[in-house]
Scaffold this motif. Sequence first.
Motif, PDB file in Angstrom:
ATOM      1  N   HIS A 105       0.815  -1.219   0.000  1.00 44.30           N
ATOM      2  CA  HIS A 105       0.000   0.000   0.000  1.00 44.30           C
ATOM      3  C   HIS A 105       0.848   1.268   0.000  1.00 44.30           C
ATOM      4  CE1 HIS A 105      -3.606   2.355   0.840  1.00 44.30           C
ATOM      5  NE2 HIS A 105      -2.822   3.082   1.608  1.00 44.30           N
ATOM      6  N   ILE A 106       1.852   1.312   0.889  1.00 49.53           N
ATOM      7  CA  ILE A 106       2.594   2.571   1.009  1.00 49.53           C
ATOM      8  C   ILE A 106       3.533   2.813  -0.163  1.00 49.53           C
ATOM      9  CG2 ILE A 106       2.493   2.596   3.530  1.00 49.53           C
ATOM     10  CD1 ILE A 106       5.351   1.612   3.547  1.00 49.53           C
ATOM     11  N   SER A 108       2.566   2.393  -3.283  1.00 46.78           N
ATOM     12  CA  SER A 108       1.789   2.692  -4.489  1.00 46.78           C
ATOM     13  C   SER A 108       1.054   4.002  -4.271  1.00 46.78           C
ATOM     14  CB  SER A 108       0.806   1.555  -4.769  1.00 46.78           C
ATOM     15  OG  SER A 108       0.109   1.226  -3.593  1.00 46.78           O
ATOM     16  N   ARG A 109       0.722   4.664  -5.349  1.00 48.39           N
ATOM     17  CA  ARG A 109       0.047   5.940  -5.186  1.00 48.39           C
ATOM     18  C   ARG A 109      -1.127   6.089  -6.139  1.00 48.39           C
ATOM     19  NH1 ARG A 109       4.899   6.183  -5.427  1.00 48.39           N
ATOM     20  NH2 ARG A 109       5.153   7.280  -3.473  1.00 48.39           N
ATOM     21  N   THR A 110      -1.826   5.010  -6.392  1.00 46.63           N
ATOM     22  CA  THR A 110      -3.015   5.072  -7.226  1.00 46.63           C
ATOM     23  C   THR A 110      -4.070   5.939  -6.568  1.00 46.63           C
ATOM     24  OG1 THR A 110      -2.599   2.835  -7.945  1.00 46.63           O
ATOM     25  CG2 THR A 110      -4.776   3.694  -8.370  1.00 46.63           C
ATOM     26  N   ARG A 111      -4.587   6.898  -7.301  1.00 47.52           N
ATOM     27  CA  ARG A 111      -5.702   7.678  -6.795  1.00 47.52           C
ATOM     28  C   ARG A 111      -6.983   7.216  -7.491  1.00 47.52           C
ATOM     29  NH1 ARG A 111      -4.019  11.844  -3.832  1.00 47.52           N
ATOM     30  NH2 ARG A 111      -1.773  12.145  -3.849  1.00 47.52           N
ATOM     31  N   MET A 112      -8.095   7.791  -7.006  1.00 47.64           N
ATOM     32  CA  MET A 112      -9.389   7.412  -7.555  1.00 47.64           C
ATOM     33  C   MET A 112      -9.381   7.476  -9.081  1.00 47.64           C
ATOM     34  SD  MET A 112     -12.186   6.453  -6.064  1.00 47.64           S
ATOM     35  CE  MET A 112     -12.981   7.129  -4.653  1.00 47.64           C
ATOM     36  N   ALA A 115      -7.406   4.764 -10.793  1.00 50.07           N
ATOM     37  CA  ALA A 115      -8.077   3.471 -10.764  1.00 50.07           C
ATOM     38  C   ALA A 115      -9.191   3.429 -11.799  1.00 50.07           C
ATOM     39  CB  ALA A 115      -8.646   3.219  -9.376  1.00 50.07           C
ATOM     40  N   ILE A 116      -9.946   4.531 -11.913  1.00 48.67           N
ATOM     41  CA  ILE A 116     -11.088   4.523 -12.827  1.00 48.67           C
ATOM     42  C   ILE A 116     -10.614   4.498 -14.280  1.00 48.67           C
ATOM     43  CG2 ILE A 116     -13.077   5.860 -13.613  1.00 48.67           C
ATOM     44  CD1 ILE A 116     -13.275   6.893 -10.703  1.00 48.67           C
ATOM     45  N   HIS A 118      -7.570   3.636 -15.370  1.00 46.51           N
ATOM     46  CA  HIS A 118      -6.450   2.710 -15.581  1.00 46.51           C
ATOM     47  C   HIS A 118      -5.249   3.438 -16.171  1.00 46.51           C
ATOM     48  CE1 HIS A 118      -8.421  -1.517 -15.318  1.00 46.51           C
ATOM     49  NE2 HIS A 118      -8.596  -0.778 -14.240  1.00 46.51           N
ATOM     50  N   TYR A 122      -1.668   3.476 -12.208  1.00 45.05           N
ATOM     51  CA  TYR A 122      -2.396   2.289 -11.766  1.00 45.05           C
ATOM     52  C   TYR A 122      -1.696   1.027 -12.260  1.00 45.05           C
ATOM     53  CZ  TYR A 122      -5.991  -1.315 -11.797  1.00 45.05           C
ATOM     54  OH  TYR A 122      -6.679  -2.486 -11.624  1.00 45.05           O
ATOM     55  N   GLU A 126      -0.119  -1.931  -9.903  1.00 46.20           N
ATOM     56  CA  GLU A 126      -0.624  -3.302  -9.900  1.00 46.20           C
ATOM     57  C   GLU A 126       0.494  -4.278 -10.254  1.00 46.20           C
ATOM     58  OE1 GLU A 126      -3.829  -4.333  -8.941  1.00 46.20           O
ATOM     59  OE2 GLU A 126      -3.684  -2.272  -8.245  1.00 46.20           O
TER      60      GLU A 126
END
Lengths: 261, 336, 292
Positions: A105-106, A108-112, A115-116, A118, A122, A126
């Motif tokens: 988790h720490i 990675s820095r994917t934000r909303m 993610a939406i 890709h 993201y 992954e």
Amino acid sequence: MKVLLEAKNVSKHFGGLKAVDNVDMVIYEGDIFGIIGPNGAGKTTFFNLCSGVFPVTGGEIYFNGENITNLRPDIIAKKGMARTFQNIKLFNYMSVLENIKIGFHIHSRTRMWDAILHTSVYKRDEKLAEEKGMEIIERVGLKDYKDILAGNLPYGMQRMVEIARALALDPKLLLLDEPAAGMNPNETMALMEFIKKLNHEGYTIAVIEHDMKFVMNTCNRIMVLNFGKKICEGDPEYVRSNKEVNEAYFGKGIVVQGGTM
Amino acid sequence: MNEIILKLKSIYDKYKIIIILAGSILLLLVPVIFPKSYIMGIICRILLYIILAGGLNVINGYSSQFCIGYAGFFCIGAYTEAILALRLKINFWLLLPIAGIVTAIAGLLICLPTLKLKGKYLALVTLGFSEIVRLIALNWSSLTGGPMGLKGIPVPKIFGIEFKNSLSYYYIFLFLVAIFLFVTRRVINSRIGRAWMSIREDEQAARSLGVDTSMYKALNFMYGAFWAGIAGAAYAPYTRYIDSTFFTLDEGFNILSMAIIGGMGTLIGPVAGSIVVNLLTELLRPISEYRLVAYAILIIAMMWLRPQGLFGASKSILAGKEIVKKARKAEKEAAA
Amino acid sequence: MEYLLNQIVNGISQGAIYALMAIGYSVVVGVTGLITFTHGEVIMIGAFASFYIFQYIGNNLILGIIASFIASWILGMFIYYVCYDRFFEAPSHISLICTIGASMLIRNLAQIYFGPNQKPMLNIIDNKVYRIGVLQVSLMQIVILITVVVLASILAFFINNTRWGIMLRAVSQDKKAAYLMGINVRKTAMIGNCIGCGLAGIAGLLISIYYQTLQATMGGSLGMKAFSSSVLGGLTDTRYSALGGLAIGLIENLGITISTASFRDIFAFGFLITVLIIRPEGFASRKGAKSQ
């Protein structure tokens, strides 16, 4: 040697009970630092203070030169301290791989939006979680179990998954709370080797253990707690020969509580 | 049940593209197949509640915070749309995201004081919140029309087409459901979704891994509230009239029943829940006063027999029992 | 000023009823270890039980109290077996959802059988008003206060001095330890739950006398207030919960002096939120509220 974790006069009182009382401690980079002591000596409480689970009653804790006293656990984790728990806290209903992915988790820095849509962030995150996760699983020897629910594994393996998950944080300091509890002798031996191997790879490790043999064989420095107080600190030889330690573990002729302190 | 789900999944994986294509064509043709506005009305309800139950499921099912007063957010979304459309004549398509954001902010305000507390507190606070929102809608007559409600909410238009009955409005709902499922699926399968699920399974462990649990819980709550706002904003111009009686606690329980019966912690659960519960509502129409009684019995039966719901996440803490028992056993063995 | 003083009197008498509900709530939460949503419905059933007793048998307050207590005791047993008995080991959200289901079930059945509309409560206490200086105290308020104080004392005596009371306390502190001491945890939990429900039922009777009305949907906001009061008291401490109930009664009645009565619930709720922000563990600083 560089000081990695330093506790200055740290205390924790629960009501009238002094669970941790004025403990000073220094962990240097590259140590395998053992914390031992009888049941109820305040070892786990001390860990909980270092990793931010409880606020301290008094004293200060420095990590990597930074004051981390009373910071939130997640912030301390981000600063590079990972831990395991005495009563294993795995995500029981997730597979081993998923458990370890959360450890990234720490990193990675994917934000909303990422993610939406890709986005490349993201995809990078992954990929990192998937590949590095598998790498760690192979390192701890759980490759065949990666898709099994963590809660369904035997106890010893659960401990290993928890360590693997902590490794995913790529920590500067790894706190292991009784990692050998519930393991059979073979597993314990393997764990000892594994901890030494990690140390060679450059991890600094602090470990709480009951088992004297375990600590004497793995750690290069040891602190002994009894009734919340530090009674001894030094290398295994010194601790072994210390009178107070022997008294705390085996008692003495006439037990006068507090008399030795 | 679990075997059936697995089987369906494998069939789906095999013929993925064909199924999706055929499915979407079929969905687009629904108003042609059922040109009756009565049936289309039911289908529109089902779609609306998929968004509502789905949004609630993001809160209750993925991060295990517990929201009961979801109708309060629905209410805020609907009133935001209606008031802005009537007063400022803002375009419907612009109002959808506005209502969503307003509701998400309301969600943030509600969950902030309870973030540090156990989820159960949040449950009761949302219950109270929902009731307060309704009371404000009922009593603030100058803004909300009070007991008279708001009438004549303008229907949405696009390229000269007016969506003024259930046959055409179906496409708006379908569009929103599609977006909802698409977006939520992607969020759930990312780092954010994993963080939510880690909070659900063990909050302390999540924190020790560097997950800022307060932030992610707030984000989760806002995300759920956002979709209630969208659903409300889509609902107001559909009925063209709203008043506070649409958004009672019973409405909240209605949405909650769908999420619980359909199953929480999966995307498909609330879809199934919405279909099952809405069809049940139609079936029970002759004895409509027993409607909520029936839901209540179904909820209790679910908890007794299958706590995760019909299509809920069986591999999660929501399912209760099995693994807990196994873990206890392992603990005992280790102690011995 | 006069108005304000009288609102304080109203606040105290109403707060006393909330206190009784809150005491019941904290007994239930303490003994089951699980939060319940059925409390409001129990209160409502208590009110209706006495309503029918007054209507068909006679205007006797004592008889009403007994009827409320028995009816809500029975309901408490029902709730216990539906929502708690099999779920002590399971994750707590399951029984939480069960109580939501049970609450929906009871409320909607009540709506069907008692009718959805408000009913006027019979006037069983004379409408006498005593004046002390500028203060106006009605006979009803005095009766309510006395009833609450008497019941709270009986409960305190029961909890502190009887064998069952000690067992209840043991179970609410640590189920496992109580079990190891040979206490029948399930039975004790059930009886504790029923006692809490019984008190709530009597509170329902009092509140319906106070407002002179009762309704099948009255449980919702009352259950909320009972919960709020016991949160103020740290959730499981009966004495502080009672204080919390008094506080909410006072806040409500002082709140409506500056606005209208329709905003009554908004004040109670706003107060709860404020307290949750400032002091989440309630007046009493015991563990429980904070998440682990």
